[in-house]
Every structure is written in structure tokens, then in C-alpha cells.
Design an enzyme around this catalytic site. Structure first.
Site, PDB file in Angstrom:
ATOM      1  N   ARG A  25       0.860  -1.260   0.073  1.00 18.97           N
ATOM      2  CA  ARG A  25      -0.032  -0.048  -0.034  1.00 18.97           C
ATOM      3  C   ARG A  25       0.740   1.236   0.052  1.00 18.97           C
ATOM      4  NH1 ARG A  25      -5.577  -0.218   1.932  1.00 18.97           N
ATOM      5  NH2 ARG A  25      -6.289  -2.323   1.562  1.00 18.97           N
ATOM      6  N   ARG A  29      -3.142   6.879   1.382  1.00 20.90           N
ATOM      7  CA  ARG A  29      -3.604   8.260   1.952  1.00 20.90           C
ATOM      8  C   ARG A  29      -2.457   8.798   2.911  1.00 20.90           C
ATOM      9  NH1 ARG A  29      -8.798   5.415   3.804  1.00 20.90           N
ATOM     10  NH2 ARG A  29      -7.275   3.607   3.928  1.00 20.90           N
ATOM     11  N   ARG A  38      -6.890  12.054  -4.821  1.00 19.88           N
ATOM     12  CA  ARG A  38      -8.305  11.562  -4.694  1.00 19.88           C
ATOM     13  C   ARG A  38      -9.283  12.775  -4.130  1.00 19.88           C
ATOM     14  NH1 ARG A  38     -11.323   9.540  -2.899  1.00 19.88           N
ATOM     15  NH2 ARG A  38     -11.422   8.112  -1.442  1.00 19.88           N
ATOM     16  N   ASP A  74      -7.149  -2.341  -6.789  1.00 15.82           N
ATOM     17  CA  ASP A  74      -7.462  -2.894  -5.789  1.00 15.82           C
ATOM     18  C   ASP A  74      -7.943  -4.476  -6.147  1.00 15.82           C
ATOM     19  OD1 ASP A  74      -8.447  -1.845  -3.016  1.00 15.82           O
ATOM     20  OD2 ASP A  74      -9.894  -3.483  -3.764  1.00 15.82           O
ATOM     21  N   TYR A 154     -14.685 -11.837   0.231  1.00 13.44           N
ATOM     22  CA  TYR A 154     -15.512 -10.564   0.024  1.00 13.44           C
ATOM     23  C   TYR A 154     -17.032 -10.806  -0.551  1.00 13.44           C
ATOM     24  CZ  TYR A 154     -11.679  -7.565   1.687  1.00 13.44           C
ATOM     25  OH  TYR A 154     -11.118  -6.852   2.635  1.00 13.44           O
TER      26      TYR A 154
HETATM   27  O1  CP3 Z   1       0.085  -1.591  -2.690  1.00 14.70           O
HETATM   28  C1  CP3 Z   1      -0.249  -0.826  -3.296  1.00 14.70           C
HETATM   29  O2  CP3 Z   1       0.107   0.439  -3.183  1.00 14.70           O
HETATM   30  C2  CP3 Z   1      -1.204  -1.009  -4.514  1.00 14.70           C
HETATM   31  C3  CP3 Z   1      -2.530  -0.509  -4.456  1.00 14.70           C
HETATM   32  C4  CP3 Z   1      -3.615  -1.465  -3.460  1.00 14.70           C
HETATM   33  C5  CP3 Z   1      -4.640  -1.089  -2.878  1.00 14.70           C
HETATM   34  N1  CP3 Z   1      -5.250  -2.043  -2.611  1.00 14.70           N
HETATM   35  C6  CP3 Z   1      -4.866   0.434  -2.855  1.00 14.70           C
HETATM   36  C7  CP3 Z   1      -5.982   0.704  -1.906  1.00 14.70           C
HETATM   37  C8  CP3 Z   1      -3.490  -2.753  -3.186  1.00 14.70           C
HETATM   38  C9  CP3 Z   1      -2.561  -3.652  -3.513  1.00 14.70           C
HETATM   39  C10 CP3 Z   1      -4.609  -3.272  -2.455  1.00 14.70           C
HETATM   40  C11 CP3 Z   1      -5.117  -4.561  -2.226  1.00 14.70           C
HETATM   41  C12 CP3 Z   1      -6.013  -4.592  -1.177  1.00 14.70           C
HETATM   42  N2  CP3 Z   1      -7.356  -4.046  -1.380  1.00 14.70           N
HETATM   43  C13 CP3 Z   1      -6.250  -5.911  -0.385  1.00 14.70           C
HETATM   44  C14 CP3 Z   1      -5.163  -7.065   0.108  1.00 14.70           C
HETATM   45  C15 CP3 Z   1      -4.027  -6.187   0.778  1.00 14.70           C
HETATM   46  C16 CP3 Z   1      -4.413  -6.081   2.226  1.00 14.70           C
HETATM   47  O3  CP3 Z   1      -4.283  -4.868   2.677  1.00 14.70           O
HETATM   48  O4  CP3 Z   1      -4.706  -7.191   2.973  1.00 14.70           O
HETATM   49  C17 CP3 Z   1      -7.490  -5.700   0.245  1.00 14.70           C
HETATM   50  C18 CP3 Z   1      -8.050  -6.430   1.341  1.00 14.70           C
HETATM   51  C19 CP3 Z   1      -8.271  -4.772  -0.378  1.00 14.70           C
HETATM   52  C20 CP3 Z   1      -9.768  -4.349  -0.118  1.00 14.70           C
HETATM   53  C21 CP3 Z   1      -9.770  -2.810   0.050  1.00 14.70           C
HETATM   54  N3  CP3 Z   1      -9.525  -1.758  -0.655  1.00 14.70           N
HETATM   55  C22 CP3 Z   1     -10.243  -2.463   1.434  1.00 14.70           C
HETATM   56  C23 CP3 Z   1     -10.584  -3.418   2.577  1.00 14.70           C
HETATM   57  C24 CP3 Z   1     -10.261  -1.198   1.372  1.00 14.70           C
HETATM   58  C25 CP3 Z   1     -10.817  -0.120   2.497  1.00 14.70           C
HETATM   59  C26 CP3 Z   1      -9.970   0.142   3.685  1.00 14.70           C
HETATM   60  C27 CP3 Z   1      -8.750   1.048   3.368  1.00 14.70           C
HETATM   61  O5  CP3 Z   1      -7.678   0.947   3.810  1.00 14.70           O
HETATM   62  O6  CP3 Z   1      -9.288   2.345   3.167  1.00 14.70           O
HETATM   63  C28 CP3 Z   1      -9.682  -0.721   0.280  1.00 14.70           C
HETATM   64  C29 CP3 Z   1      -9.387   0.509  -0.336  1.00 14.70           C
HETATM   65  C30 CP3 Z   1      -8.103   0.980  -0.815  1.00 14.70           C
HETATM   66  N4  CP3 Z   1      -7.305   0.299  -1.600  1.00 14.70           N
HETATM   67  C31 CP3 Z   1      -7.469   2.204  -0.671  1.00 14.70           C
HETATM   68  C32 CP3 Z   1      -6.215   2.137  -1.308  1.00 14.70           C
HETATM   69  C33 CP3 Z   1      -5.184   3.227  -1.455  1.00 14.70           C
HETATM   70  C34 CP3 Z   1      -7.982   3.459   0.144  1.00 14.70           C
HETATM   71  C35 CP3 Z   1      -9.139   4.176  -0.918  1.00 14.70           C
HETATM   72  C36 CP3 Z   1      -9.004   5.487  -0.625  1.00 14.70           C
HETATM   73  O7  CP3 Z   1      -8.213   6.098  -1.117  1.00 14.70           O
HETATM   74  O8  CP3 Z   1      -9.820   6.094   0.129  1.00 14.70           O
END
Ligand code: CP3
Length: 363
Positions: A25, A29, A38, A74, A154
Site C-alpha cells: 500500500r 492516504r 483523491r 484494488d 469478500y
Molecule cells: O500496494 C499498493 O500501493 C497498491 C494498491 C493497493 C490498494 N489496495 C489500494 C487501496 C493494493 C495492492 C490493494 C489490495 C487490497 N485491497 C487488499 C489486500 C491487501 C491488504 O491490505 O490486505 C484488500 C483486502 C483490499 C480491499 C480494500 N480496498 C479495503 C478493505 C479497502 C478499505 C480499507 C482502506 O484502507 O480504506 C480498500 C481501499 C483502498 N485500496 C485504498 C487504497 C489506497 C484506500 C482508498 C481511498 O483512497 O480512500
């Protein structure tokens, strides 16, 4: 030719001059530059706009000096392409409007093949091509997908869950339904990843975030076989020339990193998946993990993301400890044990990258 291929060398357990590091990640943010992007668009629109995807992907390469970029996207994108409607909410994260909890709902799922993947997710290969251009061979690009079990979680829970009561209810009362869903997801993931590889990613990471919630027996029945099928599907695609992007590929297979949160009960099984790299959470000593995996895979990890709340001297102490525990010899990629948290100071992430490089090149 990549200018910095330490990450790919470490994936293949070849000697490196320093331990490569990237951060799960890493574009998110905690960066003001990400928050500025964003402000303009919602999260899903960002994921589907190649120009913005490339901009986000490049941020940590430019600002932190990490040794690999990861496609900004994502894990739920291909689930949407299977016909499920997903929304990202501020408070609850991703939410599906009609979760899969019956055989008839599962039968209604679509399984995009190679052509449908390109049709429904054209922004993925377009983003990859833009990113590769912007990177200009500085560092490799990692593609990714959720692993079948985590994606099915999910799809069945309908949102992020702590106890997984729906998926486990179905696992224990109607296992055939879960297998049916997993089967469709695995096929989708193979085509999805082969599309990324064809567009030019150098490695892929499979996020099996929730597989650590399974007992070892259940991991072997409901997660491992599908992860294996995905990894076989990737390598078969490359061997048959279906996928062109063979950079970083040799007879040992395309570099695949397998991540789970909570690996300690399933580590040996994960090492049997065919993945070249296992990504560890922080609850396990990386030296113990190395002994248990016994040369079957390289290791990635495994700093507790909360260490980054401290400051450079504490970060240095914990980083050294992980490098010491891993010990001499190749096959280590430094990373956090899970994604970086949104309130992490950027300077501390930058310090981590510098410290890993400095401390590992002295050895
Ligand atoms: O690693 C990276 O920088 C690549 C981008 C990436 C995101 N999500 C961006 C993201 C990757 C590889 C993911 C994978 C992801 N997404 C996983 C597996 C990794 C892990 O953390 O276990 C999972 C379970 C998700 C599902 C997901 N996406 C959730 C549960 C959430 C909400 C929780 C949160 O952190 O807000 C997201 C949103 C998300 N995915 C954001 C980002 C940068 C935040 C969204 C925003 O900008 O508001």
C-alpha cells in the site's frame, strides 16, 4: 534492461548488493500527493483512469526511493468484472450490494476469459503501459490480484469481516457452494494476471489476506489448491506463449509473491503452492520462517507497520533485527508485515527505505 533489478534478483534468490525494499500500500492516504489526487476523483474512478493510476503508482518510487513499483489498483476490480456491484465507502470500506450466498447466485457469476478481461478492464493494460513508460526502466513493476479464497471471502461476506461467519457457515454446511465460487474466481484470476503479465509487469503478488483465518486443514482444502491452480495457470500461459511478457522469467517460473496475514499455521503449505516468494506478517520470526520454508521460496517482510509510528532510531533497531534474523545469503525482500497505515508519517517511510539500504549493504 532494468537499472535496479535487486528486487527481481531477490525473488530468484540471486545475490544482491543490498536488500531490496518496497511497502505494501505504498501509494495511499498517508501521502499528501495521493490525497490531492483523491480530492479530484473517487477511489474506483482513480483505479480506472490510467493517467491517474500511473501518477499514483510513481509517487513512492519518486518520493521514497523504493526498489519496486506496484500497480495502483484494488483486489476487488476483477470481482466487479465477474458482474458484482461494488461501492467503496468512507467508513466501511468496500461493500457489495448482493453477496453470493446461494447456488443460484453463484451460477449467475460471469467468468471473464482473456477477451472479456481486456473488454471489461481495458484500464489495466493501459495503466501498465503508461507506468512502464513513466518508470523508464528505473525499477520493476509488480502486478497483483487477490488470491481466490480472499476474493471469495469478500464476495460472500459482502464487506470486510472480522469473524468471517458467512464464508465459514457455507464452508462447513455447504462446501460444494464454496468450491464452486472458488473455481470461478481462480479461472478469473488466471486470465486477469496473464493480462497484466502480457502488458509487461515483471512480477505479481497474490494477496491471500484472509487465508490466515483458516485452520491448516481448511487452508489445504479451500485456499491452497486454488492458489496453486493460479500459479500453474500463469506459468502455463507463459510456456505456451499465450502471454508474451516473459521478462524476469526463467525455468523456475514467473516471479510470484504469496502474501497472507497470519502465516504461522500455514507456512509450509504456502511454500508448497509454487510461489517463489512468501510474504510474512510480523507475528513470526523471519529466521524461524526461513528454517521452516527450507529454501523452497524467498521471503518478504516482515516489519510491524506500527513501528513506523516511532522514529528513525527505533525503525533502525527493528530493521537491523529483521536483517539479522534473516541472516546471510540471498532471497530476502524487505517489506512491512501488512499495508502501511493511513496515519504514518511519510518521513518515517522514507527513513525505512534508507535504513534498509544502508544496513543491508554494510553486511
Ligand atoms: O500496494 C499498493 O500501493 C497498491 C494498491 C493497493 C490498494 N489496495 C489500494 C487501496 C493494493 C495492492 C490493494 C489490495 C487490497 N485491497 C487488499 C489486500 C491487501 C491488504 O491490505 O490486505 C484488500 C483486502 C483490499 C480491499 C480494500 N480496498 C479495503 C478493505 C479497502 C478499505 C480499507 C482502506 O484502507 O480504506 C480498500 C481501499 C483502498 N485500496 C485504498 C487504497 C489506497 C484506500 C482508498 C481511498 O483512497 O480512500
Amino acid at each position: 534492461m532494468l537499472k535496479n533489478d535487486a528486487f527481481l534478483k531477490a525473488c530468484r534468490k540471486e545475490p544482491v548488493e543490498f536488500t531490496p525494499v518496497w511497502i505494501m500500500r505504498q501509494a495511499g492516504r498517508y501521502m499528501k500527493e495521493y490525497r490531492a489526487i483523491r480530492k479530484k476523483v473517487d477511489f474506483l474512478t482513480l483505479c480506472k483512469t490510467p493517467g491517474l493510476v500511473a501518477e499514483a503508482t510513481l509517487l513512492p518510487v519518486d518520493l521514497l526511493g523504493v526498489d519496486a513499483a506496484i500497480l495502483f489498483s484494488d483486489i476487488l476490480i476483477p470481482v466487479e468484472a465477474m458482474g458484482m456491484e461494488v461501492r467503496f465507502t468512507e467508513k466501511r470500506g468496500p461493500v457489495f450490494s448482493d453477496p453470493v450466498r446461494s447456488e443460484s447466485r453463484a451460477e449467475g457469476l460471469s467468468v471473464p476469459g482473456p477477451l472479456e478481461s481486456e473488454e471489461r478492464m481495458p484500464f489495466i493494460p493501459e495503466s501498465i503501459r503508461l507506468i512502464l513508460k513513466a518508470l523508464g526502466d528505473r525499477v520493476p513493476l509488480i502486478g497483483f490480484s487477490g488470491a481466490p479464497f480472499t476474493l471469495a471471502t469478500y464476495m460472500i461476506e459482502g464487506e470486510t469481516s472480522k469473524s468471517f461467519t458467512w464464508v465459514k457457515r457455507i464452508m462447513y454446511s455447504d462446501p460444494g457452494l464454496l468450491h464452486n465460487v472458488l473455481d470461478k474466481v481462480a479461472t478469473t484470476v488466471i486470465h486477469y494476471l496473464n493480462m497484466q503479465i502480457q502488458a509487461g509487469v515483471h512480477a505479481v503478488q497474490l494477496f491471500d489476506t484472509w487465508a490466515g483465518a483458516l485452520s491448516p486443514d481448511d487452508y489445504r482444502e479451500f485456499a491452497l489448491p486454488y492458489t496453486r491452480r493460479v500459479i500453474d495457470g500463469i506459468n502455463r500461459g507463459i510456456n505456451r506463449g499465450i502471454t508474451r511478457g516473459t521478462r524476469g522469467f526463467d525455468s523456475r517460473g514467473f516471479p510470484v509473491i504469496l502474501f497472507a496475514n497470519g502465516v504461522s499455521g500455514i507456512l509450509e503449505d504456502m511454500a508448497d503452492s509454487g510461489a517463489g516468494v512468501i510474504s510474512l506478517d510480523w507475528r513470526i520470526d523471519i529466521g524461524d520462517a526461513r528454517r521452516r520454508v527450507g529454501g523452497k521460496a524467498a521471503l518478504q517482510g516482515n516489519l510491524d507497520p506500527c513501528v513506523l509510528y516511532s522514529g528513525p532510531s527505533v525503525i533502525k533497531r527493528y530493521t537491523r533485527s529483521i536483517l539479522d534474523k534473516y541472516g546471510p545469503g540471498p532471497g530476502h525482500i524487505f517489506n512491512l508485515g501488512h499495508g502501511i497505515l493511513p496515519d504514518t508519517p511519510v518521513d518515517h517511510a522514507k527513513a525505512l527505505v534508507e535504513i534498509v539500504h544502508e544496513e543491508s549493504s554494510r553486511r
